[in-house]
Design a protein around this motif. Structure first.
Motif, PDB file in Angstrom:
ATOM      1  N   CYS A  58       0.835  -1.213   0.000  1.00 59.57           N
ATOM      2  CA  CYS A  58       0.000   0.000   0.000  1.00 59.57           C
ATOM      3  C   CYS A  58       0.866   1.257   0.000  1.00 59.57           C
ATOM      4  CB  CYS A  58      -0.935   0.015   1.203  1.00 59.57           C
ATOM      5  SG  CYS A  58      -2.304  -1.149   1.122  1.00 59.57           S
ATOM      6  N   PHE A  59       1.834   1.319   0.909  1.00 57.47           N
ATOM      7  CA  PHE A  59       2.705   2.500   0.965  1.00 57.47           C
ATOM      8  C   PHE A  59       3.509   2.644  -0.326  1.00 57.47           C
ATOM      9  CE2 PHE A  59       2.423   2.881   5.728  1.00 57.47           C
ATOM     10  CZ  PHE A  59       2.086   4.229   5.762  1.00 57.47           C
ATOM     11  N   GLU A  60       4.040   1.550  -0.855  1.00 58.75           N
ATOM     12  CA  GLU A  60       4.812   1.623  -2.102  1.00 58.75           C
ATOM     13  C   GLU A  60       3.962   2.206  -3.225  1.00 58.75           C
ATOM     14  OE1 GLU A  60       6.007  -2.452  -2.431  1.00 58.75           O
ATOM     15  OE2 GLU A  60       7.837  -2.134  -1.249  1.00 58.75           O
ATOM     16  N   ARG A  61       2.732   1.755  -3.319  1.00 55.92           N
ATOM     17  CA  ARG A  61       1.832   2.228  -4.376  1.00 55.92           C
ATOM     18  C   ARG A  61       1.511   3.714  -4.216  1.00 55.92           C
ATOM     19  NH1 ARG A  61      -4.229   1.306  -4.869  1.00 55.92           N
ATOM     20  NH2 ARG A  61      -4.645   1.938  -6.992  1.00 55.92           N
ATOM     21  N   VAL A  62       1.162   4.114  -3.004  1.00 59.21           N
ATOM     22  CA  VAL A  62       0.802   5.514  -2.755  1.00 59.21           C
ATOM     23  C   VAL A  62       2.010   6.419  -2.977  1.00 59.21           C
ATOM     24  CG1 VAL A  62       0.086   7.166  -0.962  1.00 59.21           C
ATOM     25  CG2 VAL A  62      -1.114   4.993  -1.197  1.00 59.21           C
ATOM     26  N   PHE A  63       3.146   6.043  -2.407  1.00 63.75           N
ATOM     27  CA  PHE A  63       4.339   6.874  -2.556  1.00 63.75           C
ATOM     28  C   PHE A  63       4.722   7.016  -4.028  1.00 63.75           C
ATOM     29  CE2 PHE A  63       6.422   6.034   1.906  1.00 63.75           C
ATOM     30  CZ  PHE A  63       5.368   6.686   2.530  1.00 63.75           C
ATOM     31  N   ALA A  64       4.798   5.899  -4.759  1.00 61.74           N
ATOM     32  CA  ALA A  64       5.212   5.935  -6.161  1.00 61.74           C
ATOM     33  C   ALA A  64       4.235   6.746  -7.013  1.00 61.74           C
ATOM     34  CB  ALA A  64       5.348   4.519  -6.708  1.00 61.74           C
ATOM     35  N   THR A  65       2.955   6.601  -6.761  1.00 64.66           N
ATOM     36  CA  THR A  65       1.947   7.356  -7.515  1.00 64.66           C
ATOM     37  C   THR A  65       2.138   8.854  -7.353  1.00 64.66           C
ATOM     38  OG1 THR A  65       0.346   5.564  -7.383  1.00 64.66           O
ATOM     39  CG2 THR A  65      -0.551   7.762  -7.750  1.00 64.66           C
ATOM     40  N   PHE A  90       9.025   8.317   5.352  1.00 66.29           N
ATOM     41  CA  PHE A  90       8.897   6.989   5.937  1.00 66.29           C
ATOM     42  C   PHE A  90       7.435   6.607   6.010  1.00 66.29           C
ATOM     43  CE2 PHE A  90      12.743   8.241   8.658  1.00 66.29           C
ATOM     44  CZ  PHE A  90      13.651   7.586   7.855  1.00 66.29           C
ATOM     45  N   GLY A  91       7.123   5.377   5.647  1.00 61.85           N
ATOM     46  CA  GLY A  91       5.838   4.767   5.949  1.00 61.85           C
ATOM     47  C   GLY A  91       6.107   3.704   6.992  1.00 61.85           C
ATOM     48  N   VAL A  92       5.386   3.729   8.109  1.00 62.89           N
ATOM     49  CA  VAL A  92       5.620   2.740   9.165  1.00 62.89           C
ATOM     50  C   VAL A  92       4.832   1.477   8.820  1.00 62.89           C
ATOM     51  CG1 VAL A  92       5.595   2.250  11.630  1.00 62.89           C
ATOM     52  CG2 VAL A  92       5.892   4.620  10.836  1.00 62.89           C
ATOM     53  N   LEU A  93       5.561   0.392   8.537  1.00 62.08           N
ATOM     54  CA  LEU A  93       4.940  -0.852   8.093  1.00 62.08           C
ATOM     55  C   LEU A  93       4.419  -1.692   9.246  1.00 62.08           C
ATOM     56  CD1 LEU A  93       7.511  -1.932   5.349  1.00 62.08           C
ATOM     57  CD2 LEU A  93       5.525  -0.400   5.161  1.00 62.08           C
ATOM     58  N   SER A  94       5.123  -1.654  10.367  1.00 62.64           N
ATOM     59  CA  SER A  94       4.689  -2.443  11.523  1.00 62.64           C
ATOM     60  C   SER A  94       5.355  -1.912  12.785  1.00 62.64           C
ATOM     61  CB  SER A  94       5.022  -3.931  11.335  1.00 62.64           C
ATOM     62  OG  SER A  94       6.413  -4.124  11.194  1.00 62.64           O
ATOM     63  N   GLY A  95       4.743  -2.231  13.907  1.00 62.80           N
ATOM     64  CA  GLY A  95       5.311  -1.882  15.192  1.00 62.80           C
ATOM     65  C   GLY A  95       5.171  -0.417  15.529  1.00 62.80           C
ATOM     66  N   ALA A 116       2.830   8.092   8.432  1.00 55.23           N
ATOM     67  CA  ALA A 116       3.786   8.512   7.405  1.00 55.23           C
ATOM     68  C   ALA A 116       4.485   9.775   7.904  1.00 55.23           C
ATOM     69  CB  ALA A 116       3.081   8.770   6.081  1.00 55.23           C
ATOM     70  N   LEU A 117       5.779   9.828   7.710  1.00 49.30           N
ATOM     71  CA  LEU A 117       6.607  10.930   8.191  1.00 49.30           C
ATOM     72  C   LEU A 117       7.422  11.469   7.025  1.00 49.30           C
ATOM     73  CD1 LEU A 117       7.738  12.413  10.779  1.00 49.30           C
ATOM     74  CD2 LEU A 117       9.455  10.599  10.876  1.00 49.30           C
ATOM     75  N   VAL A 118       7.462  12.794   6.875  1.00 48.56           N
ATOM     76  CA  VAL A 118       8.243  13.435   5.818  1.00 48.56           C
ATOM     77  C   VAL A 118       9.280  14.339   6.468  1.00 48.56           C
ATOM     78  CG1 VAL A 118       8.190  14.894   3.762  1.00 48.56           C
ATOM     79  CG2 VAL A 118       6.234  13.405   4.276  1.00 48.56           C
ATOM     80  N   LEU A 119      10.549  14.050   6.177  1.00 52.35           N
ATOM     81  CA  LEU A 119      11.668  14.817   6.719  1.00 52.35           C
ATOM     82  C   LEU A 119      12.275  15.666   5.603  1.00 52.35           C
ATOM     83  CD1 LEU A 119      13.424  11.901   8.631  1.00 52.35           C
ATOM     84  CD2 LEU A 119      11.954  13.668   9.618  1.00 52.35           C
ATOM     85  N   PRO A 120      12.178  16.995   5.709  1.00 49.48           N
ATOM     86  CA  PRO A 120      12.856  17.824   4.717  1.00 49.48           C
ATOM     87  C   PRO A 120      14.370  17.646   4.814  1.00 49.48           C
ATOM     88  CG  PRO A 120      11.417  19.154   6.140  1.00 49.48           C
ATOM     89  CD  PRO A 120      11.468  17.779   6.712  1.00 49.48           C
ATOM     90  N   ALA A 121      15.055  17.836   3.715  1.00 45.37           N
ATOM     91  CA  ALA A 121      16.520  17.758   3.720  1.00 45.37           C
ATOM     92  C   ALA A 121      17.067  18.626   4.846  1.00 45.37           C
ATOM     93  CB  ALA A 121      17.075  18.219   2.380  1.00 45.37           C
ATOM     94  N   GLY A 122      18.030  18.076   5.587  1.00 45.44           N
ATOM     95  CA  GLY A 122      18.663  18.797   6.685  1.00 45.44           C
ATOM     96  C   GLY A 122      18.094  18.498   8.052  1.00 45.44           C
ATOM     97  N   ALA A 138      11.281   3.514   3.365  1.00 52.73           N
ATOM     98  CA  ALA A 138      11.786   4.847   3.047  1.00 52.73           C
ATOM     99  C   ALA A 138      11.548   5.141   1.572  1.00 52.73           C
ATOM    100  CB  ALA A 138      13.271   4.952   3.366  1.00 52.73           C
ATOM    101  N   ALA A 139      11.289   6.427   1.291  1.00 49.37           N
ATOM    102  CA  ALA A 139      11.087   6.854  -0.092  1.00 49.37           C
ATOM    103  C   ALA A 139      11.658   8.261  -0.268  1.00 49.37           C
ATOM    104  CB  ALA A 139       9.597   6.845  -0.446  1.00 49.37           C
ATOM    105  N   TYR A 140      12.012   8.566  -1.519  1.00 46.23           N
ATOM    106  CA  TYR A 140      12.636   9.843  -1.842  1.00 46.23           C
ATOM    107  C   TYR A 140      12.001  10.389  -3.115  1.00 46.23           C
ATOM    108  CZ  TYR A 140      15.811   7.743   1.412  1.00 46.23           C
ATOM    109  OH  TYR A 140      16.312   7.127   2.535  1.00 46.23           O
ATOM    110  N   PRO A 141      11.929  11.724  -3.260  1.00 48.35           N
ATOM    111  CA  PRO A 141      11.377  12.276  -4.504  1.00 48.35           C
ATOM    112  C   PRO A 141      12.120  11.732  -5.722  1.00 48.35           C
ATOM    113  CG  PRO A 141      11.551  13.995  -2.844  1.00 48.35           C
ATOM    114  CD  PRO A 141      12.267  12.778  -2.297  1.00 48.35           C
ATOM    115  N   GLU A 142      11.381  11.547  -6.802  1.00 47.93           N
ATOM    116  CA  GLU A 142      11.933  10.940  -8.022  1.00 47.93           C
ATOM    117  C   GLU A 142      13.208  11.600  -8.509  1.00 47.93           C
ATOM    118  OE1 GLU A 142      11.451   8.294  -9.836  1.00 47.93           O
ATOM    119  OE2 GLU A 142       9.748   7.566  -8.696  1.00 47.93           O
TER     120      GLU A 142
END
Length: 184
Positions: A58-65, A90-95, A116-122, A138-142
């Motif tokens: 689910c997270f992979e699909r949403v993030f990639a889209t 970050f998408g928290v998958l478990s725990g 879901a957590l978004v950390l700006p650079a820095g 973990a995911a990063y802008p394309e």
């Protein structure tokens, strides 16, 4: 996509929009942080029929889209660090886990499966504690295909600040909202 967000407990309330918690952290001389807000999207609860692999899918699909490239699964390093050439989601998958955001004098934040957590650079981040089953995606802008890892170090600070200023801002957050709402 809305069905996927519902499964993750991240769909907006009826007639509303999904609002993240927003946190900013001051430059401490070792970790630059940024005036851009760290975004924490709290899940209202995962669909109980989803196992960890289904949550990851689910997270992979949403993030990639939404233009955020899924990259790795794991945890957060147990020392303060940041990235100067990429934003990180970050998408928290478990725990559940507790991170300190913003450096030594930052803020402790508890996250759990579905968040879901978004950390700006820095933005400084460090693992403090977690359940045995804690796992992140973990995911990063394309357009941000490289990643550095910098510990709190005043000698690295000024060069890192210059790199951070050049990092592009994605059009959308990883869940599909317009990023300019959070990062004007």
């Amino acid at each position: 996509m809305e069905t996927t967000l519902i499964s993750l407990g991240l769909a907006p309330a009826k007639g509303g929009s999904l609002e993240p918690e927003r946190m900013t952290f001051a430059d401490d001389g070792g970790i630059p942080n940024t005036p851009l807000a760290t975004l924490l999207f709290r899940s209202r609860g995962l669909d109980p029929r989803l196992d960890r692999e289904a949550v990851a899918h689910c997270f992979e699909r949403v993030f990639a889209t939404n233009g955020w490239r899924p990259s790795w699964r794991g945890g957060v390093y147990p020392y303060h660090h940041y990235h100067s050439i990429a934003h990180e989601a970050f998408g928290v998958l478990s725990g559940r886990g507790r991170l300190r955001l913003g450096g030594e004098q930052g803020e402790d934040v508890d996250i759990r499966a579905g968040d879901a957590l978004v950390l700006p650079a820095g933005t400084g981040h460090c693992h403090l504690q977690a359940s045995d089953d804690f796992l992140l995606l973990a995911a990063y802008p394309e357009d941000q295909r490289e990643l550095d890892l910098i510990r709190a170090d005043p000698a690295e600070h000024d060069a890192a600040v210059a790199r951070i200023a050049k990092v592009s801002r994605p059009a959308r957050d990883p869940l599909g909202g317009e990023m300019k709402r959070w990062w004007p």
